[in-house]
Design a protein around this motif. Structure first.
Motif, short mmCIF file in Angstrom:
data_model
loop_
_atom_site.label_atom_id
_atom_site.label_comp_id
_atom_site.label_asym_id
_atom_site.label_seq_id
_atom_site.Cartn_x
_atom_site.Cartn_y
_atom_site.Cartn_z
N GLN A 102 0.82 -0.91 0.21
CA GLN A 102 -0.18 -0.10 -0.22
C GLN A 102 0.57 1.49 0.41
O GLN A 102 1.81 1.21 0.33
CB GLN A 102 -1.19 -0.02 1.53
CG GLN A 102 0.13 0.34 2.64
CD GLN A 102 -1.15 0.57 4.02
OE1 GLN A 102 -2.58 -0.28 3.46
NE2 GLN A 102 -0.56 0.83 4.71
N VAL A 103 0.20 2.12 -0.07
CA VAL A 103 1.28 3.49 -0.26
C VAL A 103 -0.09 4.76 0.90
O VAL A 103 -1.51 4.75 0.03
CB VAL A 103 1.10 4.23 -1.43
CG1 VAL A 103 1.21 5.89 -1.33
CG2 VAL A 103 1.86 3.91 -2.32
N THR A 104 0.56 5.31 1.40
CA THR A 104 -0.78 6.04 2.40
C THR A 104 0.41 7.46 2.38
O THR A 104 1.41 7.70 3.10
CB THR A 104 -0.26 5.35 4.17
OG1 THR A 104 0.86 5.00 4.44
CG2 THR A 104 -0.69 4.05 4.52
N ILE A 105 -0.27 8.43 2.37
CA ILE A 105 0.03 10.05 2.00
C ILE A 105 -0.74 11.09 4.01
O ILE A 105 -1.68 10.96 3.84
CB ILE A 105 -0.38 10.57 1.37
CG1 ILE A 105 0.07 10.04 0.00
CG2 ILE A 105 -0.55 12.46 1.32
CD1 ILE A 105 -0.19 10.87 -1.47
N GLY A 106 0.76 10.86 4.55
CA GLY A 106 0.11 11.22 5.82
C GLY A 106 -1.19 10.23 6.86
O GLY A 106 -1.79 10.61 7.20
N GLY A 107 -0.40 9.12 6.59
CA GLY A 107 -1.26 8.21 6.91
C GLY A 107 -2.72 7.81 6.16
O GLY A 107 -3.10 6.39 7.27
N ASP A 164 -9.36 7.79 0.88
CA ASP A 164 -10.02 8.25 2.17
C ASP A 164 -9.58 9.62 2.56
O ASP A 164 -9.73 10.11 4.09
CB ASP A 164 -8.83 7.71 3.39
CG ASP A 164 -9.27 5.78 2.78
OD1 ASP A 164 -10.35 5.69 2.40
OD2 ASP A 164 -8.78 4.53 3.11
N ILE A 165 -8.75 10.50 1.61
CA ILE A 165 -8.21 11.66 1.92
C ILE A 165 -9.62 12.44 2.01
O ILE A 165 -9.85 12.90 0.74
CB ILE A 165 -7.14 12.10 2.15
CG1 ILE A 165 -5.92 11.07 1.92
CG2 ILE A 165 -6.79 13.56 1.69
CD1 ILE A 165 -4.52 11.59 1.20
N PRO A 166 -10.46 13.67 3.19
CA PRO A 166 -11.44 14.14 2.50
C PRO A 166 -10.46 15.33 1.77
O PRO A 166 -9.71 16.07 1.73
CB PRO A 166 -11.71 14.74 3.90
CG PRO A 166 -11.35 14.04 4.72
CD PRO A 166 -9.94 13.72 3.91
N ASN A 167 -11.12 15.76 0.23
CA ASN A 167 -10.32 16.81 -0.71
C ASN A 167 -9.46 16.42 -0.64
O ASN A 167 -8.65 17.17 -0.34
CB ASN A 167 -10.94 18.37 0.35
CG ASN A 167 -11.20 19.25 -1.30
OD1 ASN A 167 -10.94 18.87 -1.75
ND2 ASN A 167 -11.59 20.25 -0.63
N PRO A 168 -8.56 16.09 -1.36
CA PRO A 168 -7.35 15.25 -1.61
C PRO A 168 -6.81 16.58 -1.77
O PRO A 168 -5.36 16.37 -1.85
CB PRO A 168 -7.72 13.51 -1.98
CG PRO A 168 -9.29 14.19 -3.39
CD PRO A 168 -10.07 14.70 -2.11
#
Length: 312
Positions: free
Chosen positions: A57-62, A67-71
């Protein structure tokens, strides 16, 4: 922060990305380097949710991108400068982005000014843009939401020398203010000038990572220095006596040594230097050696071997 954790992407029997792991830290420019087809773009497409991973997986800021609101307010990306509606103007493209992210219209003017697109250019349709103008518009779109993370794939394509210098300053300033920058390119020299850390990938696997100094320290290639002095013959003799390979180059010498070693030898020999600079060839040679198995052109003096390279 971008965290890539054991990422694998396969298409049938072909593996484009093979068990890749690394972290791009805030406040740093991370260069993602490799030959064409090494897996850079695929990895970045997974980061922004365009390609599903086979495993890992890759996560950005966890968080995963989906799943990031308004990415767009947190992650700015430029993967393909031409991937916009060709019939829309530059201003329309940025305006739609601003409306989608809930940004004021004034942000569009700010970004156009930042990337150096005039009002007349902003009114042109994308199909009439040069590649360099498309790159500038793409960077403007990536920065539109004032994100904390930037993911850029070959952003220097089409930019002239002045544009490349402008881009370097822009990205370095962004990182200095605490942003995370992941910059993909096959142009080692351009990324080397601004990257705090470099990740080298070949055949979909990481073959080396670290800053320039640590990469050369683990590699077989020696640092190269270009030097000119008031007495090149005496300096060459002093360097050769110290065990360094020396060859004439233009009005000076090319030395297999660090600038510090050359400077110390010149001081001991009482020779005045008029120019001293890193040749940069050591890192380029290391890069070519580590990725030679995936390069389309044969590298002189390098015998391709199975990808493995330096432990990350």
């Amino acid at each position: 922060m971008i965290t890539v954790d054991r990422l694998t992407v396969s298409y049938g029997s072909f593996t484009a990305v093979d068990d890749v792991s690394f972290v791009a830290q805030p406040g740093r420019v991370t260069g993602f380097l490799g030959p064409n087809g090494a897996g850079k773009s695929t990895t970045m497409r997974v980061m922004v949710g365009l390609t599903p991973p086979t495993s890992g997986q890759v996560t950005i800021g966890g968080l995963r991108y989906h799943d990031i609101p308004n990415p767009g307010r947190h992650v700015g990306s430029l993967l393909d400068a031409s991937a916009q509606h060709a019939g829309r103007t530059g201003r329309e493209i940025l305006t739609i982005g601003a409306q989608t992210m809930g940004l004021p219209k004034s942000r569009v003017d700010e970004m156009l000014a930042l990337v150096g697109l005039t009002d007349a250019e902003a009114k042109r349709r994308l199909r009439n843009y040069s590649l360099g103008m498309k790159q500038r518009l793409g960077i403007a779109h990536a920065l539109l939401g004032d994100p904390s993370v930037l993911i850029l794939d070959e952003p220097a394509n089409g930019l002239d020398p002045a544009g490349i210098r402008w881009m370097r300053g822009l990205l370095k300033g962004y990182a200095d203010r605490g942003g995370t920058v992941l910059l993909s390119s096959h142009l080692l020299h351009e990324v080397e000038q601004i990257a705090d850390e470099m990740i080298l990938i070949g055949h979909g696997r990481i073959v080396a990572q670290g800053d320039k100094k640590s990469l050369l320290a683990h590699g077989d290639g020696a640092a190269t220095t270009l030097v000119t002095s008031l007495d090149n013959a005496a300096l060459g003799a002093a360097l050769t006596g110290g065990g360094h390979a020396v060859e004439p180059l233009g009005e000076g010498l090319k030395v297999q040594a660090t600038p510090e070693e050359v400077g110390r030898a010149a001081l001991a020999a009482g020779v005045v230097l008029t120019d001293l600079r890193s040749g940069g060839a050591g890192l380029e040679d290391l890069f070519l050696e580590l990725t030679s198995a995936t390069a389309r052109e044969a590298v002189p003096g390098v015998t391709p071997t199975p990808t493995g390279g330096i432990p990350a």
